[in-house]
Design a protein around this motif. Sequence first.
Motif, short mmCIF file in Angstrom:
data_model
loop_
_atom_site.label_atom_id
_atom_site.label_comp_id
_atom_site.label_asym_id
_atom_site.label_seq_id
_atom_site.Cartn_x
_atom_site.Cartn_y
_atom_site.Cartn_z
N PRO A 78 0.82 -1.23 0.00
CA PRO A 78 0.00 0.00 0.00
C PRO A 78 0.85 1.27 0.00
O PRO A 78 2.02 1.24 0.33
CB PRO A 78 -0.78 -0.12 1.32
N LYS A 79 0.20 2.35 -0.38
CA LYS A 79 0.85 3.66 -0.40
C LYS A 79 -0.09 4.71 0.18
O LYS A 79 -1.31 4.63 -0.01
CB LYS A 79 1.19 4.07 -1.84
N ASN A 80 0.48 5.68 0.84
CA ASN A 80 -0.28 6.87 1.22
C ASN A 80 -0.34 7.83 0.04
O ASN A 80 0.58 7.88 -0.77
CB ASN A 80 0.40 7.60 2.38
N ASP A 81 -1.42 8.60 -0.04
CA ASP A 81 -1.41 9.75 -0.93
C ASP A 81 -0.42 10.75 -0.35
O ASP A 81 -0.50 11.09 0.83
CB ASP A 81 -2.81 10.36 -0.98
N PRO A 82 0.54 11.22 -1.13
CA PRO A 82 1.59 12.08 -0.55
C PRO A 82 1.13 13.48 -0.18
O PRO A 82 1.75 14.12 0.68
CB PRO A 82 2.64 12.13 -1.66
N LEU A 83 0.06 14.00 -0.77
CA LEU A 83 -0.30 15.40 -0.51
C LEU A 83 -0.60 15.71 0.95
O LEU A 83 -0.09 16.70 1.49
CB LEU A 83 -1.47 15.84 -1.41
N PRO A 84 -1.39 14.87 1.66
CA PRO A 84 -1.64 15.19 3.07
C PRO A 84 -0.39 15.08 3.94
O PRO A 84 -0.37 15.63 5.05
CB PRO A 84 -2.68 14.13 3.49
N LEU A 85 0.65 14.39 3.44
CA LEU A 85 1.88 14.28 4.22
C LEU A 85 2.65 15.60 4.26
O LEU A 85 3.46 15.82 5.16
CB LEU A 85 2.78 13.20 3.63
N VAL A 86 2.40 16.48 3.30
CA VAL A 86 3.19 17.71 3.20
C VAL A 86 2.98 18.61 4.42
O VAL A 86 3.95 18.95 5.11
CB VAL A 86 2.89 18.45 1.87
N PRO A 87 1.74 19.03 4.73
CA PRO A 87 1.60 19.87 5.94
C PRO A 87 1.91 19.12 7.22
O PRO A 87 2.35 19.73 8.20
CB PRO A 87 0.13 20.32 5.89
N LEU A 88 1.68 17.80 7.23
CA LEU A 88 2.00 16.99 8.41
C LEU A 88 3.50 17.04 8.71
O LEU A 88 3.92 17.31 9.84
CB LEU A 88 1.56 15.55 8.18
N MET A 89 4.32 16.79 7.69
CA MET A 89 5.77 16.80 7.89
C MET A 89 6.30 18.20 8.14
O MET A 89 7.24 18.40 8.91
CB MET A 89 6.46 16.16 6.68
N ALA A 90 5.67 19.18 7.51
CA ALA A 90 6.10 20.56 7.73
C ALA A 90 5.80 21.01 9.15
O ALA A 90 6.55 21.80 9.73
CB ALA A 90 5.42 21.49 6.73
N ALA A 91 4.71 20.52 9.73
CA ALA A 91 4.33 20.92 11.08
C ALA A 91 5.34 20.45 12.12
O ALA A 91 5.46 21.04 13.18
CB ALA A 91 2.94 20.40 11.42
N GLY A 92 6.08 19.38 11.80
CA GLY A 92 7.07 18.86 12.72
C GLY A 92 8.47 19.36 12.45
O GLY A 92 9.43 18.82 12.98
N SER A 93 8.59 20.38 11.61
CA SER A 93 9.90 20.92 11.24
C SER A 93 9.75 22.42 10.98
O SER A 93 8.65 22.96 11.04
CB SER A 93 10.43 20.20 9.99
N LYS A 94 10.86 23.09 10.69
CA LYS A 94 10.82 24.53 10.51
C LYS A 94 11.31 24.99 9.14
O LYS A 94 10.91 26.05 8.66
CB LYS A 94 11.66 25.22 11.59
N HIS A 95 12.20 24.21 8.52
CA HIS A 95 12.86 24.71 7.31
C HIS A 95 12.86 23.73 6.14
O HIS A 95 12.90 24.16 4.99
CB HIS A 95 14.32 25.07 7.64
N ILE A 96 12.86 22.44 6.39
CA ILE A 96 13.03 21.47 5.32
C ILE A 96 11.88 21.56 4.32
O ILE A 96 10.71 21.73 4.69
CB ILE A 96 13.16 20.04 5.90
N GLY A 97 12.21 21.48 3.03
CA GLY A 97 11.19 21.49 1.98
C GLY A 97 10.57 20.11 1.82
O GLY A 97 11.23 19.09 2.04
#
Length: 438
Positions: free
Chosen positions: A77-96
């Motif tokens: 299985p795979k996750n849809d990557p789009l919802p991962l973007v704000p999720l991962m950004a919320a746990g970081s400050k600078h990484i794209g």
Amino acid sequence: MFHLGWFLGSGFGIQPGRGTFDGRAWRDWMRPRRYVEMATALESGGYDFVFIEDTAMIEDTFGGSAAWTLAHGEMAPKNDPLPLVPLMAAGSKHIGIINTMSTIQYAPYTAARLMTTLDHLTDGRAGVNVVTSVTHRVAQNFGYDEHLPHDERYAMAGEWMDVVTRLWDSWEPGAVVADTETPLYADHTKVHTIDHSGKYYKVRGPLNTIPGPQGRPVVGQAGNSVPGRELAARYADTMLAMGHSVEQMKAFREDMHQRLIAHGRKPGDLKVMFLVTPMLGESDAHARDREAQRRAAVHDRHHIEQILWQLSYISGGTVDFSTFELDATMPDILGNGEQSSMRQYVVGNEDKTLREVVTGVRQIGDLGLIGSPDTVAAEMGELMDEVGGDGFLLYQPRALNPRTLAEYADGLSPALRRRGLIRDGFDNVPFRDNLLAF
């Protein structure tokens, strides 16, 4: 200095035989904390971005069914990557965070609006990897009987990128006035329709959301064929490139620079990131032992089937490689899928058997980066000195447990920093500015 990126499968890697999350991957690979922890760790290690791949199908070419795919968790299985973007950004400050979008899955207006929204939600750290999709199975999930021919789908992608870019530009600078007394939120004379009518798309515009912090999100590209290189030269800020030798890497980068110039851009406008799988160890001897184990495993039945499965997939789902005799000559087939990837297996191997090819060819190599963090860091520096930049996109086929992340973020990154090879921090600027800083 050079840049670092991390190539992430949107399924996060749960394949048996490739390692797991502390033995729990089967049930918690989709848990949000995994993605947050990863973004935090990689940011601390000086990575400029995470590059999330995707494909929207369950492969059933190999063996004529989805049995092997689902038994081994291969690309599903795979996750849809789009919802991962704000999720991962919320746990970081600078990484794209670069997510993948296929031009046959997303209408240009939908893509432009989604990516602008993500750019706002991440404070200017969103990126999009523009792909054309590989197989008939993806196309059949989005209204097609079969996928378009390789070069035609890149022509379609070029029009798609033109429309998306014009939608991102449909609000002029200064269009938002935000005058609460008049009132005047936006100046209508600075918001424009695009009135596009082309071969593949008809879009009126304008976009109904204001430009994000970057104006337009970072654009990535992963196709290494000539049409893929042209798409990158016209629109991309960074691209994934296959790295096999210093000579090949230098030639690829020089080719891209010439293409950029031909499109009125500067060579520094595009960061070419070479995909590589280092073999790290606690010492050089430990890394060599790990590499010896990997080499021994290429003759295992599971590995052979896995590469045959992969060939079936990257052929575009047009060829079932389980039907060929392993000790017969390598089939001269490029298919309709990832043609640059297929060339790695076919071109120059016409006199070899299929068995020799699947046990001897690595789609993603290590470039000789085998050893302790200090050894690998020194070798990475020497490679970039010879190639001339721009950086590495690291990929680890073992699933990402905390130990694997620590090897790279807490082991390799400090060794690179001691040599002044990667960033030791981030400026408080959007993703593109960090990417183009050097």
